[in-house]
Design an enzyme around this catalytic site. Structure first.
Site, PDB file in Angstrom:
ATOM      1  N   HIS A  13       0.865  -1.196   0.000  1.00 25.57           N
ATOM      2  CA  HIS A  13       0.000   0.000   0.000  1.00 25.57           C
ATOM      3  C   HIS A  13       0.891   1.232   0.000  1.00 25.57           C
ATOM      4  O   HIS A  13       1.347   1.689   1.049  1.00 25.57           O
ATOM      5  CB  HIS A  13      -0.927  -0.042   1.223  1.00 25.57           C
ATOM      6  CG  HIS A  13      -1.924   1.084   1.283  1.00 25.57           C
ATOM      7  ND1 HIS A  13      -3.099   0.987   1.992  1.00 25.57           N
ATOM      8  CD2 HIS A  13      -1.928   2.332   0.731  1.00 25.57           C
ATOM      9  CE1 HIS A  13      -3.782   2.111   1.878  1.00 25.57           C
ATOM     10  NE2 HIS A  13      -3.080   2.954   1.131  1.00 25.57           N
ATOM     11  N   HIS A  15       1.299   4.942  -2.317  1.00 24.83           N
ATOM     12  CA  HIS A  15       0.914   5.827  -3.423  1.00 24.83           C
ATOM     13  C   HIS A  15       2.174   6.513  -3.927  1.00 24.83           C
ATOM     14  O   HIS A  15       2.838   7.206  -3.143  1.00 24.83           O
ATOM     15  CB  HIS A  15      -0.076   6.888  -2.946  1.00 24.83           C
ATOM     16  CG  HIS A  15      -1.322   6.299  -2.352  1.00 24.83           C
ATOM     17  ND1 HIS A  15      -2.475   6.125  -3.074  1.00 24.83           N
ATOM     18  CD2 HIS A  15      -1.589   5.821  -1.109  1.00 24.83           C
ATOM     19  CE1 HIS A  15      -3.405   5.578  -2.296  1.00 24.83           C
ATOM     20  NE2 HIS A  15      -2.893   5.385  -1.097  1.00 24.83           N
ATOM     21  N   HIS A 193      -9.490   1.085  -1.101  1.00 24.98           N
ATOM     22  CA  HIS A 193      -9.457   1.655   0.248  1.00 24.98           C
ATOM     23  C   HIS A 193     -10.867   1.530   0.824  1.00 24.98           C
ATOM     24  O   HIS A 193     -11.846   1.888   0.156  1.00 24.98           O
ATOM     25  CB  HIS A 193      -9.114   3.147   0.208  1.00 24.98           C
ATOM     26  CG  HIS A 193      -7.674   3.455  -0.052  1.00 24.98           C
ATOM     27  ND1 HIS A 193      -6.978   2.941  -1.110  1.00 24.98           N
ATOM     28  CD2 HIS A 193      -6.787   4.243   0.631  1.00 24.98           C
ATOM     29  CE1 HIS A 193      -5.729   3.406  -1.087  1.00 24.98           C
ATOM     30  NE2 HIS A 193      -5.589   4.204  -0.038  1.00 24.98           N
ATOM     31  N   GLU A 196     -11.208   3.313   6.253  1.00 26.28           N
ATOM     32  CA  GLU A 196     -10.127   4.161   6.798  1.00 26.28           C
ATOM     33  C   GLU A 196     -10.801   5.244   7.654  1.00 26.28           C
ATOM     34  O   GLU A 196     -10.601   5.282   8.874  1.00 26.28           O
ATOM     35  CB  GLU A 196      -9.317   4.780   5.655  1.00 26.28           C
ATOM     36  CG  GLU A 196      -8.197   5.724   6.110  1.00 26.28           C
ATOM     37  CD  GLU A 196      -7.511   6.452   4.947  1.00 26.28           C
ATOM     38  OE1 GLU A 196      -8.089   6.458   3.833  1.00 26.28           O
ATOM     39  OE2 GLU A 196      -6.412   7.018   5.167  1.00 26.28           O
ATOM     40  N   ASP A 274       1.910   3.947   2.954  1.00 24.36           N
ATOM     41  CA  ASP A 274       0.857   4.780   2.359  1.00 24.36           C
ATOM     42  C   ASP A 274       1.438   5.970   1.586  1.00 24.36           C
ATOM     43  O   ASP A 274       1.538   5.907   0.363  1.00 24.36           O
ATOM     44  CB  ASP A 274      -0.139   5.237   3.448  1.00 24.36           C
ATOM     45  CG  ASP A 274      -1.510   5.608   2.914  1.00 24.36           C
ATOM     46  OD1 ASP A 274      -1.750   5.443   1.711  1.00 24.36           O
ATOM     47  OD2 ASP A 274      -2.363   6.059   3.723  1.00 24.36           O
ATOM     48  N   ASP A 275       1.812   7.035   2.285  1.00 26.10           N
ATOM     49  CA  ASP A 275       2.359   8.255   1.652  1.00 26.10           C
ATOM     50  C   ASP A 275       3.555   8.735   2.491  1.00 26.10           C
ATOM     51  O   ASP A 275       3.454   9.736   3.212  1.00 26.10           O
ATOM     52  CB  ASP A 275       1.284   9.351   1.625  1.00 26.10           C
ATOM     53  CG  ASP A 275       0.049   8.913   0.863  1.00 26.10           C
ATOM     54  OD1 ASP A 275       0.105   8.868  -0.369  1.00 26.10           O
ATOM     55  OD2 ASP A 275      -0.968   8.581   1.511  1.00 26.10           O
TER      56      ASP A 275
HETATM   57  N1  ADE Z   1      -4.552   8.837  -1.401  1.00 30.31           N
HETATM   58  C1  ADE Z   1      -3.317   8.813  -0.908  1.00 30.31           C
HETATM   59  N2  ADE Z   1      -3.316   8.362   0.340  1.00 30.31           N
HETATM   60  C2  ADE Z   1      -4.602   8.082   0.668  1.00 30.31           C
HETATM   61  C3  ADE Z   1      -5.245   7.595   1.816  1.00 30.31           C
HETATM   62  N3  ADE Z   1      -4.588   7.282   2.929  1.00 30.31           N
HETATM   63  N4  ADE Z   1      -6.582   7.455   1.782  1.00 30.31           N
HETATM   64  C4  ADE Z   1      -7.272   7.760   0.699  1.00 30.31           C
HETATM   65  N5  ADE Z   1      -6.714   8.240  -0.418  1.00 30.31           N
HETATM   66  C5  ADE Z   1      -5.378   8.403  -0.442  1.00 30.31           C
HETATM   67 ZN    ZN Z   2      -3.711   4.813   0.716  1.00 27.70          ZN
END
Ligand code: ADE
Ligand code: ZN
Length: 334
Positions: A13, A15, A193, A196, A274-275
């Site tokens: 996971h 991005h 997703h 969350e 994630d990011d």
């Molecule tokens: N795009 C990038 N990170 C995300 C996240 N945690 N939840 C939803 N969209 C995303």
């Molecule tokens: Zn994500």
């Protein structure tokens, strides 16, 4: 905890737009003559304080605005692979958001070919395997997702799966039922997703309507015991993202993160970043700080590392191969 850095692991996971470090953002903005609303790297980092998912998304989409050319997507992706090489991430399943770019007039080809070049180079240079998950932005319409699906078809050979991301609340999985059906017909594997910020119902919907084989995040399944039971029975993996959950206020403190509870319930947990450029750390740090906060045993961490291969989208042979590498590592590092 150095063994966590060294053990071969997979990330499921991630991005790619979320790996844009402020330094690279500045460098690309400069060479592309794009104005950004920050005057220094420190100022950018200071802006990274979020109170919810939408707060983050606004900044994340704005940051991606510096990416214009194939070379930019290549540089972005190579910078992430460099981290993978340093942390022994030997396999990664990269999400990309084509609509974040096509909506700004950047062609699908520019985005995917830049990423693809980096994937090939990372395989060659470091032996890192990767695959791509094309994510639809759920705040946009299903019709726009259909358009993106069509645009992707000439590049189908490079894309393994489809995903669903962006603003969850108010954008339920059912909104994308038909486009997922069409994507599955084209041979794409469905993930999304769910749960969350959105409710457990969205997870059930994603399973039913989108036929997903893996849940991104999924934290809110814990509010519904019968759903948890179903996920356990089906061995439906969750791609859990500790730093993301902390930074987006899904949890208040890593000590309150539900990962251990999830493991104890028998859920198939994987750990992911994630990011990472926005949430303060890459995969290894997510593992280390989570393990520290929850006092996880070496076995629990090893289980999640093995899960990262077991619940990847790789072939059974490749999974087995990687899991054997993990077992060998553990044997040598008792
Ligand atoms: N795009 C990038 N990170 C995300 C996240 N945690 N939840 C939803 N969209 C995303
Ligand atoms: Zn994500």
């Amino acid at each position: 905890m150095d063994w966590i850095k060294q053990i071969p692991k997979a990330e499921l996971h991630l991005h790619i737009e979320g790996t844009l470090e402020p330094e690279l953002m500045f460098a690309i903005a400069q060479r592309n003559h794009v104005k950004i609303p920050y005057s220094s790297v420190e100022e950018v980092r200071n802006a990274y304080r979020f109170s919810c998912l939408q707060d983050f998304l606004d900044i994340y989409y704005a940051g991606a605005g510096v990416l214009l050319y194939e070379e930019d997507f290549y540089d972005l992706t190579m910078a992430y692979f460099q981290h993978c090489a340093e942390e022994n991430i030997v396999h990664t399943e990269i999400m990309f958001d084509p609509q974040t770019h096509t909506q700004r007039g950047i062609s699908f080809e520019t985005v995917i070919m830049g990423i693809q070049k980096a994937r090939e180079e990372a395989q060659e240079k470091w032996g890192i395997s990767s695959l791509l998950i094309m994510s639809f932005l759920r705040h946009l319409t299903q019709e726009e997702a259909f358009q993106t699906l069509t645009e992707s078809l000439p590049y189908k050979q490079y894309i393994t799966a489809v995903g669903l991301d962006s603003s969850e609340k108010g954008n339920p999985p059912s909104k994308f039922k038909e486009v997922y059906q069409a994507a599955i017909k084209e041979g794409y594997i469905p993930v999304a997703h769910a749960g969350e910020e959105g409710p457990a119902d969205y997870i059930e919907e994603a399973l039913e309507d989108l036929q997903i084989v893996r849940i991104d995040h999924g934290n809110n399944c814990l509010t519904n015991p019968s759903l948890v039971q179903k996920l356990v029975m089906q061995k439906m993996a969750l791609t859990v993202c500790p730093f993301s959950n902390l930074e987006l206020k899904v949890v208040e403190d890593l000590k309150q993160h539900p990962a251990k509870k999830m493991l104890d319930l028998g859920l198939k947990v994987t750990i992911n970043s994630d990011d990472p450029a926005y949430f303060g750390g890459y995969l290894t740090q997510n593992y280390i700080q989570l393990a520290d906060a929850l006092q996880l045993s070496k076995e629990e961490v090893a289980t999640m590392v093995k899960n990262s291969f077991q619940y990847s989208l790789l072939s059974p042979e490749k999974k087995e191969n990687y899991i054997q590498r993990v077992e060998d590592f553990l044997e040598q590092h008792q």
